[in-house]
Design an enzyme around this catalytic site. Structure first.
Site, mmCIF file in Angstrom:
data_model
loop_
_atom_site.group_PDB
_atom_site.id
_atom_site.type_symbol
_atom_site.label_atom_id
_atom_site.label_comp_id
_atom_site.label_asym_id
_atom_site.label_seq_id
_atom_site.Cartn_x
_atom_site.Cartn_y
_atom_site.Cartn_z
ATOM 1 N N ARG A 44 0.837 -1.210 0.000
ATOM 2 C CA ARG A 44 0.000 0.000 0.000
ATOM 3 C C ARG A 44 0.866 1.252 0.000
ATOM 4 O O ARG A 44 1.786 1.380 0.810
ATOM 5 C CB ARG A 44 -0.889 -0.025 1.250
ATOM 6 C CG ARG A 44 -1.760 1.201 1.446
ATOM 7 C CD ARG A 44 -3.001 1.131 0.565
ATOM 8 N NE ARG A 44 -4.086 1.918 1.130
ATOM 9 C CZ ARG A 44 -4.237 3.230 0.963
ATOM 10 N NH1 ARG A 44 -3.366 3.912 0.268
ATOM 11 N NH2 ARG A 44 -5.259 3.846 1.516
ATOM 12 N N GLU B 163 -8.453 -19.681 31.214
ATOM 13 C CA GLU B 163 -7.253 -20.359 31.717
ATOM 14 C C GLU B 163 -6.514 -19.487 32.729
ATOM 15 O O GLU B 163 -5.307 -19.592 32.888
ATOM 16 C CB GLU B 163 -6.323 -20.764 30.571
ATOM 17 C CG GLU B 163 -6.834 -21.930 29.760
ATOM 18 C CD GLU B 163 -7.034 -23.188 30.593
ATOM 19 O OE1 GLU B 163 -6.152 -23.523 31.405
ATOM 20 O OE2 GLU B 163 -8.078 -23.830 30.446
ATOM 21 N N GLY C 163 -9.203 1.471 6.892
ATOM 22 C CA GLY C 163 -10.586 1.031 6.695
ATOM 23 C C GLY C 163 -10.674 -0.392 6.199
ATOM 24 O O GLY C 163 -11.599 -1.138 6.557
ATOM 25 N N THR D 226 -8.502 -13.765 29.635
ATOM 26 C CA THR D 226 -9.351 -14.096 30.790
ATOM 27 C C THR D 226 -9.405 -15.588 31.077
ATOM 28 O O THR D 226 -9.283 -15.999 32.238
ATOM 29 C CB THR D 226 -10.783 -13.577 30.538
ATOM 30 O OG1 THR D 226 -10.744 -12.164 30.348
ATOM 31 C CG2 THR D 226 -11.699 -13.914 31.705
#
Length: 642
Positions: free
Chosen positions: A309, A422, A399, A420
């Site tokens: 890009r 284990e 975008g 969160t």
């Protein structure tokens, strides 16, 4: 001079001894690549069924059963099972988590907490995926605090059965994978009561469905749609006086005789509890590795996009400039690539430790405690890294990165929970700090928060420093340079010994500070709970500093084993970038504590920028070396096909 990277050879370094296993998983990912589209196209019920089908089909290839004994149809190789799971994280994460629930949690509990009768009855079916199961530990009101679970299993000696009951809403099992649709059995963690006496948390095999319908006394609810992972059927379970046979108790560490006598080879109830939980550590090792590989997918997509890009002309008539030629874009992506490599090598270390402990190559209490702490810390750093890297990569793709077709929507939503499950990352880092403060003492299992505070404060602060300071760095620095700034001026910034000295100093200084603060609070006769609460932020900082030191050491050690050549030079640049960006990120601490002058701090920033410029021409090859199948980089707008 720019080093030449041999991508294939670098992939071999990264794949290590498990290259064959990883290639099997890569091949399966390509075979079932359509699931990435199906996750967007199918409704929730159809997608859950598709994920279940894929898990069973993958099980038939052997990739999911690597960690089970060969006699039951497994591969007999714990390390290989982790490597397979890590590699599966290149693909759809609902498939990954379904595999983790079925073979890691449910299967792992049967294997490690049960005995031969449980293995014979359940392992052959669960290894093929024919028998689906749940790991029913977490409760609505008791997440991280497993010792306080509210589900109760009372032994009825007359019937020789356990009666399992959910006592109140807070004791409802919640977020349980495989519960809402597919699970037939559950490993249920409950407070065992025998003869009216509580014996702590134990695990039981409980049928939750018969012929597809809820078993008598079992109440099942669907957790419904989640932020992500909607191919996994999480649900809630309640037990209304559910009766199971005496032999349903997973009895590796404790048993109940037919007459109702409780027996255990481990007398101390706390030690028994932590020993039991310690056998389940492979889940944390697995999730940490999965986090690293999810980050790789995001970084591979964002890097390839930045190499295609163009935006804004660099000169009056010039062509628009590639994104990765901008210094800021390099700063955004390249330190994350460096940290991903660092965490990859740190994961290698903890996976090897797990394999050695669970293959009885190194089976003693100290080795297990060190493994538990290292697994906890690596999981925390790796999953936070995944969350940060995926977000940064999404933003770096503008975008286009927001379009679901380009994978970031799924990566963000599906990996978010890694921080969160284990083990909540902050709770896990407290476990790391507990090990540091107590030097993994024999009393380790017995120490809750208050016990840990008392234990530490009973030692002289100097003893804490002495016991935890492997390198005696505080003393060495003090002897050489009492308060001077020359220490950090003498070494070059790219000297790995300098980099290691900085992170070791930070860890040990923080550790001594926590010990002093704990002792000061107790000396003033303050409540231990209040004292710990006040230093909790300091405790977490120590644990992070400790883990960042271990990660850097793993990278440096790996570097030392590599043959000279372009790959070693390239990895050396990444290692320096990881080390210096880590120091730069905490420069305020180093300056506050006299370890960085203003001039030296600015020099580190200049060096980080220079390293980014040097790594920029290598970026494409560095992400290619991760060996992510093109079909998994499903981002046609970003990578130009796939």
């Amino acid at each position: 001079m720019q080093p030449e990277i041999d991508v294939r050879a670098l992939t071999e370094v990264l794949d290590g001894e498990y290259a064959e296993v990883r290639d099997l998983v890569r091949a399966n990912l390509v075979t079932y690549a359509s699931v990435l589209d199906e996750a967007d196209e199918l409704d929730i019920d159809a997608f859950r069924e598709r994920v279940r089908e894929l898990v069973v089909e993958m099980a038939a290839t052997g990739q999911t059963g690597m960690g089970f004994p060969k006699r039951y149809g497994g591969g007999g190789d714990v390390g290989a099972s982790i490597a397979a799971f890590e590699t599966l994280a290149f693909g759809d994460l609902s498939v990954l988590v379904k595999v983790g629930v079925q073979f890691g949690l449910f299967g792992g509990a049967i294997l490690h907490l049960g005995t031969e009768r449980h293995h014979d009855a359940h392992l052959p079916g669960l290894i093929t995926g024919e028998l689906m199961g749940c790991f029913a530990m977490t409760e609505t009101g008791h997440g991280s605090n497993v010792q306080a679970l509210g589900t109760v299993a009372r032994y009825d000696a007359d019937a020789q059965e356990f009666v399992i009951t959910t006592e109140g809403d807070q004791a409802r099992k919640d977020y349980i994978g495989n519960a809402a649709r597919h699970g037939e059995l559950a490993v249920v963690f409950a407070q065992l009561e025998v003869g009216g006496e509580s014996r702590g948390v134990h695990a039981f095999v409980v049928p939750i469905r018969v012929d597809g319908e809820a078993a008598p006394g079992i109440h099942i609810e669907d957790d419904g749609r989640k932020m992500g992972l909607n191919g996994v059927d999480n649900g809630r379970l309640r037990f209304d006086g559910v009766r199971v046979d005496r032999e349903a108790l997973l009895n590796r560490f404790a048993d109940v005789t037919p007459e109702g006598a409780y027996e255990s080879t481990i007398d101390n109830p706390n030690r028994r509890f932590f020993t039991m939980l310690g056998t389940l550590v492979q889940g944390r090792v697995s999730v940490g590795g999965a986090g690293v590989n999810a980050a790789k997918v995001a970084l591979a997509i964002a890097t390839k996009y930045a190499l295609r890009r163009r935006q804004f002309a660099a000169g009056p008539q010039g062509e628009e400039q590639l994104l990765l030629d901008y210094g800021l874009h390099q700063r955004r992506l390249l330190p994350l690539i460096a940290r991903t490599y660092a965490l990859h090598f740190a994961q290698d270390v903890v996976r090897t430790q797990l394999h050695d402990v669970f293959s009885d190559l190194e089976d003693d209490a100290q080795a297990r405690r060190l493994l538990e702490a290292r697994a906890a810390g690596t999981k925390a750093l790796a999953t936070w890294h995944a969350t940060q890297a995926i977000q940064e990569c999404r933003e770096a793709c503008g975008g286009a990165g927001y379009l679901a077709v380009n994978r970031f929507a799924a990566l963000k939503a599906d990996s978010d929970i890694f921080t969160t499950f284990e083990g909540d990352n902050h709770v896990l880092l407290q476990l790391v700090a507990k090990g540091l403060l107590t030097d993994y003492a024999s009393e380790f299992e017995d120490l809750d928060q208050l016990g840990m505070v008392r234990y530490v404060t009973n030692l002289a602060v100097e003893t804490v420093i002495e016991k935890t300071s492997a390198h005696k760095l505080l003393e060495r620095v003090r002897d050489l340079l009492p308060g001077g700034d020359e220490w950090d001026q003498e070494a070059g910034l790219l000297d790995s010994e300098y980099q290691l000295a900085m992170v070791r100093y930070r860890e040990e200084h923080m550790l001594a500070g926590v010990a002093r603060r704990l002792k000061s609070g107790i000396d003033r006769k303050r409540d231990p709970g209040a004292v710990f609460s006040e230093v909790q932020d300091h405790v977490i900082a120590v644990a992070r500093a400790h883990m960042e030191r271990l990660v850097l050491e793993a990278f440096v050690e790996k570097m030392r084993t590599l043959p000279d050549g372009g790959n070693k030079v390239a990895l050396g640049l990444l290692c320096d970038l990881y080390a210096l960006s880590t120091i730069e990120a905490d420069r305020a601490w180093f300056m506050e504590h006299g370890r960085l002058t203003v001039q030296r701090s600015k020099a580190i920033t200049r060096e980080v920028n220079d390293l980014c410029r040097k790594i920029r021409p290598l970026a494409g090859e560095l992400v290619d070396a991760w060996g992510i199948p093109d079909a998994m980089l499903r981002a046609p707008d970003l990578v130009g096909g796939a």
